[in-house]
Enzyme design. Structure first.
Site, short mmCIF file in Angstrom:
data_model
loop_
_atom_site.label_atom_id
_atom_site.label_comp_id
_atom_site.label_asym_id
_atom_site.label_seq_id
_atom_site.Cartn_x
_atom_site.Cartn_y
_atom_site.Cartn_z
N GLU A 28 0.80 -0.94 0.28
CA GLU A 28 0.28 -0.27 -0.03
C GLU A 28 0.78 1.18 0.39
O GLU A 28 2.09 1.05 0.37
CB GLU A 28 -0.97 -0.05 1.46
N VAL A 109 -5.68 0.13 3.38
CA VAL A 109 -5.47 -1.42 2.70
C VAL A 109 -6.76 -1.62 1.98
O VAL A 109 -7.13 -2.28 0.84
CB VAL A 109 -5.48 -1.70 3.94
N ASP A 141 -16.90 5.50 13.94
CA ASP A 141 -15.23 5.53 13.35
C ASP A 141 -15.42 3.57 13.10
O ASP A 141 -14.57 2.80 13.87
CB ASP A 141 -14.65 5.87 14.57
N SER A 143 -13.82 2.27 10.02
CA SER A 143 -12.73 1.74 9.00
C SER A 143 -13.21 0.75 7.61
O SER A 143 -13.50 -0.30 7.82
CB SER A 143 -10.96 1.40 9.23
N ASP A 145 -11.13 -0.88 5.57
CA ASP A 145 -10.73 -1.51 4.84
C ASP A 145 -11.66 -3.14 5.92
O ASP A 145 -11.81 -4.05 5.13
CB ASP A 145 -9.58 -1.81 6.78
N LYS A 162 -3.81 -2.40 15.99
CA LYS A 162 -3.55 -1.82 17.18
C LYS A 162 -4.17 -1.14 17.73
O LYS A 162 -5.62 -1.27 17.46
CB LYS A 162 -2.76 -0.72 16.48
#
Ligand code: PSU
Ligand code: MN
Length: 307
Positions: A28, A109, A141, A143, A145, A162
């Site tokens: 990426e 991603v 929120d 993602s 992804d 993470k």
């Protein structure tokens, strides 16, 4: 697909490898433009490509340049992306506008998976994926992804989740969407900077061949979507659990106070965590990406051998 050539430009070396059924690994570019500072970002991106070559696969760094969907960048293009100020962080929703306006876009991603799949690449190595953010119950929120992993047939090698994210909720979301989370040589999900998170994985694999066999079965059976390969950071580069989590807690609170949201949220948190750890987190981040590049190349080679 109609008129794909109008949009898509695959680097000749990459196109030949795909056509010949050889091992290719997608990479990426948001990690280059928004994930790390210059010049470390460029150095890292180039070294990642070299590692992939060393393990017998062809690297394909992905980005949008002047509105062209590029699969495979030259060293000059990587340098350009690493320095340029006007590169737009581009997820699924942004692609049509970056293309139509002929802008430069760094792919996340989600969008890297989309372009990899368009080109016929099945394996993608990176550092960290997006996920369900802490406080998502209020902020929503989550993602893009994760939705991409639900639908697009690309395996993503990362270093786990993470703790800027709510790891438990991220795993629940992936489970609901039928995305397997696999531990590479571990029963526990790694937490990016640390090898442990306290959360288990769905399956453990210890070799690239085991992983390739499961992916082949998934896609042969028409079970659409990707797979998360969580590869723990090498012990030598692991951070202290309490130090990193304290930095993350501070960064998350600051983001909340400053009203940082939407696509700014992840880059803000990454940059603050780096500052708060005096750069230590950047070194760890770089090393875990190298480690993921290696496993990505090994997986791509194992998958190519099955075809
Ligand atoms: N996590 C990292 N480094 C990164 C990213 C995530 O440790 O660079 C980037 C990736 O490109 C990922 C994106 O796809 O952030 C997720 O952004 P968002 O949460 O806005 O979807
Ligand atoms: Mn988000």
């Amino acid at each position: 697909m109609m008129n794909l050539e109008k949009y898509l430009e695959v680097k000749p070396e990459v196109a030949e490898a795909i056509k010949a059924g050889k091992a290719v690994v997608a990479l990426e570019s948001t990690i280059i433009s928004h994930g790390m500072p210059y010049p470390k970002n460029v150095e890292t991106a180039l070294k990642v490509e070299q590692i992939i070559r060393d393990y017998g696969a062809v690297p394909a760094t992905i980005a949008i340049l002047g509105g062209k969907l590029k699969v495979g960048l030259s060293a000059d293009e990587i340098e350009y992306l690493g320095k340029a100020k006007e590169v737009v962080k581009t997820s699924r929703r942004d692609i049509p506008f970056i293309v139509a306006k002929k802008l430069d876009g760094a792919t996340t991603v989600a969008s890297t998976m989309i372009l990899a799949a368009l080109a016929g690449i099945k394996v993608f190595a990176t550092g960290g994926i997006g996920g369900v953010h802490r406080g998502a119950q209020e902020t929503f929120d989550i993602s893009a992804d994760l939705q991409e992993l639900a639908h697009t047939n690309v395996a993503v090698i990362c270093a786990g989740a993470k703790s800027i994210l709510d790891i438990g909720l991220t795993l629940e979301y992936l489970e609901t969407n039928g995305v397997p989370v696999v531990g590479y040589g571990t029963d526990e999900l790694p937490a990016f900077y640390t090898r442990r998170s306290g959360f288990g994985v769905d399956y453990r694999v210890d070799t690239p061949e085991e992983l390739a066999a499961a992916l082949k079965a998934k896609w042969d059976l028409g079970l659409e979507g990707g797979l998360v390969v969580a590869n723990p950071i090498p012990e030598a580069y692991e951070m202290d659990f309490d130090v990193i989590n304290e930095a993350i807690n501070v960064a998350v609170l600051e983001a909340e106070k400053q009203g940082i949201k939407g696509k700014e949220s992840t880059p803000f948190l990454l940059a603050r965590v780096k500052e708060l750890t005096g750069g230590d987190s950047l070194e760890s981040n770089i090393e875990l990406v190298y480690n993921n590049a290696k496993v990505g190349a090994q997986l791509a080679v194992a998958l190519a051998a099955l075809k």
